[in-house]
Motif scaffolding. Structure first.
Motif, PDB file in Angstrom:
ATOM      1  N   HIS A 110      -5.998   6.432 -14.917  1.00 41.09           N
ATOM      2  CA  HIS A 110      -5.823   6.568 -13.469  1.00 41.09           C
ATOM      3  C   HIS A 110      -5.665   5.202 -12.787  1.00 41.09           C
ATOM      4  CE1 HIS A 110      -6.370  10.883 -13.638  1.00 41.09           C
ATOM      5  NE2 HIS A 110      -7.385  10.672 -14.453  1.00 41.09           N
ATOM      6  N   ARG A 111      -6.314   4.176 -13.374  1.00 40.30           N
ATOM      7  CA  ARG A 111      -6.124   2.818 -12.844  1.00 40.30           C
ATOM      8  C   ARG A 111      -4.666   2.390 -13.037  1.00 40.30           C
ATOM      9  NH1 ARG A 111     -11.595   0.786 -14.901  1.00 40.30           N
ATOM     10  NH2 ARG A 111     -12.882   1.045 -13.035  1.00 40.30           N
ATOM     11  N   ASN A 112      -4.099   2.757 -14.183  1.00 44.49           N
ATOM     12  CA  ASN A 112      -2.691   2.446 -14.439  1.00 44.49           C
ATOM     13  C   ASN A 112      -1.766   3.200 -13.496  1.00 44.49           C
ATOM     14  OD1 ASN A 112      -2.261   0.491 -16.384  1.00 44.49           O
ATOM     15  ND2 ASN A 112      -2.817   1.897 -18.043  1.00 44.49           N
ATOM     16  N   VAL A 113      -2.139   4.432 -13.189  1.00 48.04           N
ATOM     17  CA  VAL A 113      -1.351   5.224 -12.240  1.00 48.04           C
ATOM     18  C   VAL A 113      -1.328   4.497 -10.894  1.00 48.04           C
ATOM     19  CG1 VAL A 113      -1.240   7.391 -10.927  1.00 48.04           C
ATOM     20  CG2 VAL A 113      -1.811   7.443 -13.365  1.00 48.04           C
ATOM     21  N   ARG A 114      -2.524   4.083 -10.431  1.00 46.12           N
ATOM     22  CA  ARG A 114      -2.600   3.407  -9.138  1.00 46.12           C
ATOM     23  C   ARG A 114      -1.786   2.117  -9.141  1.00 46.12           C
ATOM     24  NH1 ARG A 114      -7.615   0.249  -6.241  1.00 46.12           N
ATOM     25  NH2 ARG A 114      -6.876   0.500  -4.095  1.00 46.12           N
ATOM     26  N   LYS A 115      -1.948   1.343 -10.209  1.00 41.11           N
ATOM     27  CA  LYS A 115      -1.239   0.064 -10.325  1.00 41.11           C
ATOM     28  C   LYS A 115       0.276   0.294 -10.250  1.00 41.11           C
ATOM     29  CE  LYS A 115      -0.736  -3.457 -13.864  1.00 41.11           C
ATOM     30  NZ  LYS A 115       0.014  -2.857 -14.947  1.00 41.11           N
ATOM     31  N   THR A 116       0.737   1.318 -10.948  1.00 45.56           N
ATOM     32  CA  THR A 116       2.189   1.579 -10.950  1.00 45.56           C
ATOM     33  C   THR A 116       2.663   2.027  -9.566  1.00 45.56           C
ATOM     34  OG1 THR A 116       1.918   2.303 -13.238  1.00 45.56           O
ATOM     35  CG2 THR A 116       4.069   2.670 -12.240  1.00 45.56           C
ATOM     36  N   PHE A 117       1.870   2.871  -8.893  1.00 47.01           N
ATOM     37  CA  PHE A 117       2.242   3.271  -7.525  1.00 47.01           C
ATOM     38  C   PHE A 117       2.407   2.032  -6.639  1.00 47.01           C
ATOM     39  CE2 PHE A 117       0.428   7.807  -7.832  1.00 47.01           C
ATOM     40  CZ  PHE A 117       1.659   8.414  -7.657  1.00 47.01           C
ATOM     41  N   LEU A 118       1.462   1.088  -6.756  1.00 41.77           N
ATOM     42  CA  LEU A 118       1.524  -0.109  -5.894  1.00 41.77           C
ATOM     43  C   LEU A 118       2.742  -0.963  -6.253  1.00 41.77           C
ATOM     44  CD1 LEU A 118      -2.298  -0.915  -5.712  1.00 41.77           C
ATOM     45  CD2 LEU A 118      -0.844  -0.093  -3.841  1.00 41.77           C
ATOM     46  N   GLU A 119       3.104  -0.991  -7.537  1.00 42.59           N
ATOM     47  CA  GLU A 119       4.321  -1.717  -7.933  1.00 42.59           C
ATOM     48  C   GLU A 119       5.574  -1.024  -7.383  1.00 42.59           C
ATOM     49  OE1 GLU A 119       2.321  -3.306 -12.109  1.00 42.59           O
ATOM     50  OE2 GLU A 119       3.935  -1.818 -12.207  1.00 42.59           O
ATOM     51  N   LEU A 120       5.548   0.299  -7.400  1.00 45.08           N
ATOM     52  CA  LEU A 120       6.692   1.048  -6.868  1.00 45.08           C
ATOM     53  C   LEU A 120       6.863   0.797  -5.366  1.00 45.08           C
ATOM     54  CD1 LEU A 120       6.106   4.412  -8.786  1.00 45.08           C
ATOM     55  CD2 LEU A 120       8.065   2.876  -9.097  1.00 45.08           C
ATOM     56  N   ALA A 121       5.723   0.673  -4.672  1.00 46.88           N
ATOM     57  CA  ALA A 121       5.777   0.402  -3.230  1.00 46.88           C
ATOM     58  C   ALA A 121       6.470  -0.937  -2.962  1.00 46.88           C
ATOM     59  CB  ALA A 121       4.372   0.403  -2.640  1.00 46.88           C
ATOM     60  N   LYS A 122       6.270  -1.888  -3.864  1.00 44.03           N
ATOM     61  CA  LYS A 122       6.938  -3.197  -3.724  1.00 44.03           C
ATOM     62  C   LYS A 122       8.422  -3.097  -4.074  1.00 44.03           C
ATOM     63  CE  LYS A 122       3.387  -6.683  -4.305  1.00 44.03           C
ATOM     64  NZ  LYS A 122       2.438  -6.699  -5.425  1.00 44.03           N
ATOM     65  N   LYS A 123       8.701  -2.262  -5.074  1.00 41.74           N
ATOM     66  CA  LYS A 123      10.088  -2.099  -5.542  1.00 41.74           C
ATOM     67  C   LYS A 123      10.951  -1.377  -4.507  1.00 41.74           C
ATOM     68  CE  LYS A 123      12.329   0.235  -9.535  1.00 41.74           C
ATOM     69  NZ  LYS A 123      13.104  -0.622 -10.398  1.00 41.74           N
ATOM     70  N   TYR A 124      10.322  -0.451  -3.767  1.00 42.19           N
ATOM     71  CA  TYR A 124      11.064   0.358  -2.784  1.00 42.19           C
ATOM     72  C   TYR A 124      10.447   0.206  -1.389  1.00 42.19           C
ATOM     73  CZ  TYR A 124      12.661   2.752  -7.079  1.00 42.19           C
ATOM     74  OH  TYR A 124      13.182   3.053  -8.307  1.00 42.19           O
ATOM     75  N   PRO A 125      10.511  -0.995  -0.809  1.00 41.71           N
ATOM     76  CA  PRO A 125       9.793  -1.231   0.459  1.00 41.71           C
ATOM     77  C   PRO A 125      10.328  -0.418   1.643  1.00 41.71           C
ATOM     78  CG  PRO A 125      11.162  -3.126  -0.107  1.00 41.71           C
ATOM     79  CD  PRO A 125      11.216  -2.197  -1.281  1.00 41.71           C
ATOM     80  N   ASN A 126      11.591  -0.040   1.617  1.00 42.81           N
ATOM     81  CA  ASN A 126      12.143   0.699   2.768  1.00 42.81           C
ATOM     82  C   ASN A 126      11.669   2.141   2.820  1.00 42.81           C
ATOM     83  OD1 ASN A 126      13.553  -1.555   3.472  1.00 42.81           O
ATOM     84  ND2 ASN A 126      15.384  -0.936   2.313  1.00 42.81           N
ATOM     85  N   ARG A 127      11.387   2.666   1.658  1.00 43.10           N
ATOM     86  CA  ARG A 127      11.019   4.075   1.558  1.00 43.10           C
ATOM     87  C   ARG A 127       9.498   4.267   1.582  1.00 43.10           C
ATOM     88  NH1 ARG A 127      10.106   7.148  -3.213  1.00 43.10           N
ATOM     89  NH2 ARG A 127      10.736   5.558  -4.692  1.00 43.10           N
ATOM     90  N   TYR A 128       8.765   3.269   1.117  1.00 43.79           N
ATOM     91  CA  TYR A 128       7.320   3.408   0.918  1.00 43.79           C
ATOM     92  C   TYR A 128       6.490   2.943   2.108  1.00 43.79           C
ATOM     93  CZ  TYR A 128       6.025   4.692  -3.893  1.00 43.79           C
ATOM     94  OH  TYR A 128       5.742   5.376  -5.047  1.00 43.79           O
ATOM     95  N   VAL A 129       5.436   3.689   2.438  1.00 36.33           N
ATOM     96  CA  VAL A 129       4.396   3.190   3.333  1.00 36.33           C
ATOM     97  C   VAL A 129       3.055   3.439   2.644  1.00 36.33           C
ATOM     98  CG1 VAL A 129       3.299   3.379   5.600  1.00 36.33           C
ATOM     99  CG2 VAL A 129       5.765   3.697   5.403  1.00 36.33           C
ATOM    100  N   ILE A 130       2.219   2.397   2.582  1.00 38.77           N
ATOM    101  CA  ILE A 130       0.909   2.543   1.952  1.00 38.77           C
ATOM    102  C   ILE A 130      -0.139   2.853   3.019  1.00 38.77           C
ATOM    103  CG2 ILE A 130      -0.883   1.397   0.585  1.00 38.77           C
ATOM    104  CD1 ILE A 130       1.311  -0.437  -0.543  1.00 38.77           C
ATOM    105  N   ILE A 131      -0.954   3.880   2.755  1.00 37.45           N
ATOM    106  CA  ILE A 131      -2.045   4.241   3.666  1.00 37.45           C
ATOM    107  C   ILE A 131      -3.356   4.008   2.920  1.00 37.45           C
ATOM    108  CG2 ILE A 131      -3.145   6.200   4.838  1.00 37.45           C
ATOM    109  CD1 ILE A 131      -0.225   7.288   5.175  1.00 37.45           C
ATOM    110  N   ASP A 132      -4.269   3.274   3.578  1.00 37.26           N
ATOM    111  CA  ASP A 132      -5.556   2.993   2.943  1.00 37.26           C
ATOM    112  C   ASP A 132      -6.450   4.231   3.058  1.00 37.26           C
ATOM    113  OD1 ASP A 132      -8.032   2.210   2.143  1.00 37.26           O
ATOM    114  OD2 ASP A 132      -8.174   0.465   3.467  1.00 37.26           O
ATOM    115  N   SER A 133      -6.553   4.953   1.951  1.00 34.71           N
ATOM    116  CA  SER A 133      -7.233   6.239   1.947  1.00 34.71           C
ATOM    117  C   SER A 133      -8.743   6.124   1.840  1.00 34.71           C
ATOM    118  CB  SER A 133      -6.717   7.043   0.752  1.00 34.71           C
ATOM    119  OG  SER A 133      -6.279   8.279   1.146  1.00 34.71           O
ATOM    120  N   SER A 134      -9.246   4.884   1.774  1.00 38.47           N
ATOM    121  CA  SER A 134     -10.703   4.729   1.700  1.00 38.47           C
ATOM    122  C   SER A 134     -11.302   4.701   3.113  1.00 38.47           C
ATOM    123  CB  SER A 134     -11.054   3.444   0.949  1.00 38.47           C
ATOM    124  OG  SER A 134     -10.627   2.322   1.689  1.00 38.47           O
ATOM    125  N   LYS A 135     -10.426   4.645   4.122  1.00 39.25           N
ATOM    126  CA  LYS A 135     -10.906   4.651   5.518  1.00 39.25           C
ATOM    127  C   LYS A 135     -11.442   6.035   5.888  1.00 39.25           C
ATOM    128  CE  LYS A 135      -7.731   1.253   7.531  1.00 39.25           C
ATOM    129  NZ  LYS A 135      -6.457   1.217   8.260  1.00 39.25           N
TER     130      LYS A 135
END
Ligand code: TYD
Length: 207
Positions: A162-187
């Motif tokens: 699951h840590r790898n899943v998260r890491k890959t999601f964050l890399e994808l967000a960098k790869k596709y900045p126009n399409r991706y928005v990150i929301i901090d779900s710990s709030k």
């Protein structure tokens, strides 16, 4: 407008989106919500094979192809017709889950997963992808406390997966900045909801 929501298990993406969609529907927006894998009877049958906890020897490539097959059937029967009717389609998980889980965590490689998915989806990418980001340790703890949620085959993977899943999601967000928005779900939940609502409204108003 085709919106997808993504995140590790227990990120709160589904319950947040439910609240936000209620709010948007009250304002008159025509929204269809759906999920992957599944969302139509045939795709739900494929889902049952993929998530069955007894299918412990399901091969990683076979798994990736089943997700892609379910995705295509779902596009044909539900997503494309509704987009054509001018509806906003919000899908709980889509191609980025395959990239993060099968491409990243199962080590099949992002490019391989993009290739099979471009065949399956005829290059259909979302307009907007909301990544509900949280430490999987917290996410998995949340799930464990929620007795209503069924446990599936992927939930049973180790924390490192699951840590790898998260890491890959964050890399994808960098790869596709126009399409991706990150929301901090710990709030706190209401902050996550308000932020999600704001982001979607901004995109809808910009269109
Ligand atoms: P689900 O019960 O819908 O989980 P969640 O509530 O976390 O969305 O189960 C879907 C599982 O399938 C989840 O563990 C993520 C995984 N998955 C993939 O590995 N690849 C994919 O392409 C998709 C769509 C989901």
């Amino acid at each position: 407008m085709f919106i997808t929501i993504e995140g590790v298990e227990g990120s709160g993406k589904s319950s947040t989106m439910k609240k936000v969609v209620e709010r948007l529907k009250k304002e008159g927006y025509q929204i269809v919500t759906t999920r992957e894998p599944g969302g139509t009877p045939i795709a739900e049958q494929i889902r049952n094979i993929i998530l069955d906890v007894n299918n412990t020897n399901l091969d990683a490539r076979a798994e990736a192809l089943l997700y892609a097959a379910s995705r295509r059937q779902h596009l044909i029967e539900k997503v494309w017709p509704n987009l054509k009717d001018g509806k906003i389609v919000i899908c709980d998980r889509y191609i980025d889950s395959s990239l993060a889980y099968q491409g990243g965590a199962r080590h099949l490689g992002i490019e391989n997963i993009i290739n099979i998915n471009m065949f399956a989806t005829e290059n259909t990418w979302p307009d907007l992808t909301l990544l509900f980001d949280i430490d999987p340790e917290i996410g998995l703890r949340r799930i464990a406390q929620n007795n209503n949620r069924e446990v599936n085959r992927l939930d049973l993977e180790k924390l490192d997966f699951h840590r790898n899943v998260r890491k890959t999601f964050l890399e994808l967000a960098k790869k596709y900045p126009n399409r991706y928005v990150i929301i901090d779900s710990s709030k706190p939940q209401n902050e996550v909801e308000n932020e999600t609502y704001k982001i979607i409204k901004e995109r809808l108003n910009a269109n």
